[in-house]
Design a protein around this motif. Structure first.
Motif, PDB file in Angstrom:
ATOM      1  N   TRP A  52       0.859  -1.190   0.000  1.00 38.54           N
ATOM      2  CA  TRP A  52       0.000   0.000   0.000  1.00 38.54           C
ATOM      3  C   TRP A  52       0.886   1.227   0.000  1.00 38.54           C
ATOM      4  O   TRP A  52       1.952   1.238   0.619  1.00 38.54           O
ATOM      5  CB  TRP A  52      -0.890   0.000   1.255  1.00 38.54           C
ATOM      6  CG  TRP A  52      -1.764   1.210   1.376  1.00 38.54           C
ATOM      7  CD1 TRP A  52      -3.006   1.392   0.847  1.00 38.54           C
ATOM      8  CD2 TRP A  52      -1.459   2.427   2.078  1.00 38.54           C
ATOM      9  NE1 TRP A  52      -3.481   2.637   1.173  1.00 38.54           N
ATOM     10  CE2 TRP A  52      -2.542   3.290   1.943  1.00 38.54           C
ATOM     11  CE3 TRP A  52      -0.350   2.860   2.816  1.00 38.54           C
ATOM     12  CZ2 TRP A  52      -2.576   4.559   2.500  1.00 38.54           C
ATOM     13  CZ3 TRP A  52      -0.376   4.126   3.374  1.00 38.54           C
ATOM     14  CH2 TRP A  52      -1.490   4.958   3.211  1.00 38.54           C
ATOM     15  N   GLU A  79      -7.200  -3.625   7.215  1.00 39.53           N
ATOM     16  CA  GLU A  79      -8.390  -3.210   6.457  1.00 39.53           C
ATOM     17  C   GLU A  79      -8.043  -2.154   5.412  1.00 39.53           C
ATOM     18  O   GLU A  79      -8.599  -2.160   4.305  1.00 39.53           O
ATOM     19  CB  GLU A  79      -9.472  -2.722   7.403  1.00 39.53           C
ATOM     20  CG  GLU A  79     -10.073  -3.850   8.235  1.00 39.53           C
ATOM     21  CD  GLU A  79     -10.956  -3.375   9.381  1.00 39.53           C
ATOM     22  OE1 GLU A  79     -11.204  -2.142   9.498  1.00 39.53           O
ATOM     23  OE2 GLU A  79     -11.397  -4.238  10.170  1.00 39.53           O
ATOM     24  N   LEU A  80      -7.129  -1.244   5.730  1.00 40.49           N
ATOM     25  CA  LEU A  80      -6.686  -0.233   4.766  1.00 40.49           C
ATOM     26  C   LEU A  80      -6.031  -0.902   3.562  1.00 40.49           C
ATOM     27  O   LEU A  80      -6.359  -0.595   2.412  1.00 40.49           O
ATOM     28  CB  LEU A  80      -5.703   0.740   5.430  1.00 40.49           C
ATOM     29  CG  LEU A  80      -5.086   1.795   4.512  1.00 40.49           C
ATOM     30  CD1 LEU A  80      -6.148   2.763   4.004  1.00 40.49           C
ATOM     31  CD2 LEU A  80      -3.978   2.535   5.241  1.00 40.49           C
ATOM     32  N   GLU A  82      -6.364  -4.044   2.559  1.00 37.86           N
ATOM     33  CA  GLU A  82      -7.326  -4.886   1.841  1.00 37.86           C
ATOM     34  C   GLU A  82      -8.370  -4.080   1.075  1.00 37.86           C
ATOM     35  O   GLU A  82      -8.907  -4.559   0.082  1.00 37.86           O
ATOM     36  CB  GLU A  82      -7.966  -5.882   2.795  1.00 37.86           C
ATOM     37  CG  GLU A  82      -6.941  -6.911   3.238  1.00 37.86           C
ATOM     38  CD  GLU A  82      -7.470  -7.981   4.171  1.00 37.86           C
ATOM     39  OE1 GLU A  82      -8.583  -7.807   4.731  1.00 37.86           O
ATOM     40  OE2 GLU A  82      -6.751  -8.980   4.355  1.00 37.86           O
ATOM     41  N   ALA A  83      -8.630  -2.841   1.485  1.00 37.13           N
ATOM     42  CA  ALA A  83      -9.564  -1.986   0.744  1.00 37.13           C
ATOM     43  C   ALA A  83      -8.984  -1.592  -0.619  1.00 37.13           C
ATOM     44  O   ALA A  83      -9.718  -1.382  -1.578  1.00 37.13           O
ATOM     45  CB  ALA A  83      -9.897  -0.742   1.553  1.00 37.13           C
ATOM     46  N   HIS A  84      -7.658  -1.490  -0.707  1.00 39.00           N
ATOM     47  CA  HIS A  84      -6.996  -1.058  -1.939  1.00 39.00           C
ATOM     48  C   HIS A  84      -6.279  -2.195  -2.653  1.00 39.00           C
ATOM     49  O   HIS A  84      -6.010  -2.098  -3.852  1.00 39.00           O
ATOM     50  CB  HIS A  84      -5.983   0.054  -1.621  1.00 39.00           C
ATOM     51  CG  HIS A  84      -6.621   1.263  -1.031  1.00 39.00           C
ATOM     52  ND1 HIS A  84      -7.208   2.245  -1.796  1.00 39.00           N
ATOM     53  CD2 HIS A  84      -6.795   1.650   0.254  1.00 39.00           C
ATOM     54  CE1 HIS A  84      -7.707   3.185  -0.999  1.00 39.00           C
ATOM     55  NE2 HIS A  84      -7.481   2.840   0.252  1.00 39.00           N
ATOM     56  N   PRO A  86      -6.774  -6.106  -2.107  1.00 38.80           N
ATOM     57  CA  PRO A  86      -7.321  -7.267  -1.395  1.00 38.80           C
ATOM     58  C   PRO A  86      -6.491  -8.543  -1.539  1.00 38.80           C
ATOM     59  O   PRO A  86      -6.517  -9.393  -0.651  1.00 38.80           O
ATOM     60  CB  PRO A  86      -8.717  -7.453  -1.989  1.00 38.80           C
ATOM     61  CG  PRO A  86      -8.777  -6.598  -3.196  1.00 38.80           C
ATOM     62  CD  PRO A  86      -7.702  -5.560  -3.087  1.00 38.80           C
TER      63      PRO A  86
END
Length: 98
Positions: A52, A79-80, A82-84, A86
């Motif tokens: 990320w 979560e950050l 996996e949001a961008h 996954p």
């Protein structure tokens, strides 16, 4: 990729050890992590995968974002990512170019 103040997350595997950093030259800094050019946390835990990153216009903004992320709970960082990203793909090829 031109050098810009960037906040980034490195890992050794999906949902593995996480490292949050900030740099003015993402390509150079990720290469340093990947090649173990400097001893330290990322070298010790084999954190070679860029998962990320977020570029900023001003160094102060990037530094503030890094400090904020370092205070986040581990789950929020996961979560950050996996949001961008996954699949937890290594984004090295995306920034390094051909």
């Amino acid at each position: 990729m031109p050098a810009r103040p960037t906040v980034y997350i490195m890992t050794n595997r999906p949902r593995g050890t996480l490292y949050v950093g900030v740099t003015g030259n993402l390509v150079r800094r990720v290469w340093e992590h990947r090649s173990h050019a400097m001893p330290g946390f990322t070298d010790r835990y084999n954190l070679e995968h860029l998962v990320w990153f977020e570029a900023h216009d001003r160094p102060g903004t990037a530094i503030q974002r890094e400090k904020s992320l370092k205070r986040w709970r581990r789950q929020w960082k996961i979560e950050l990512v996996e949001a961008h990203n996954p699949a937890w793909r290594d984004l090295w090829a995306q920034i390094a170019g051909p």
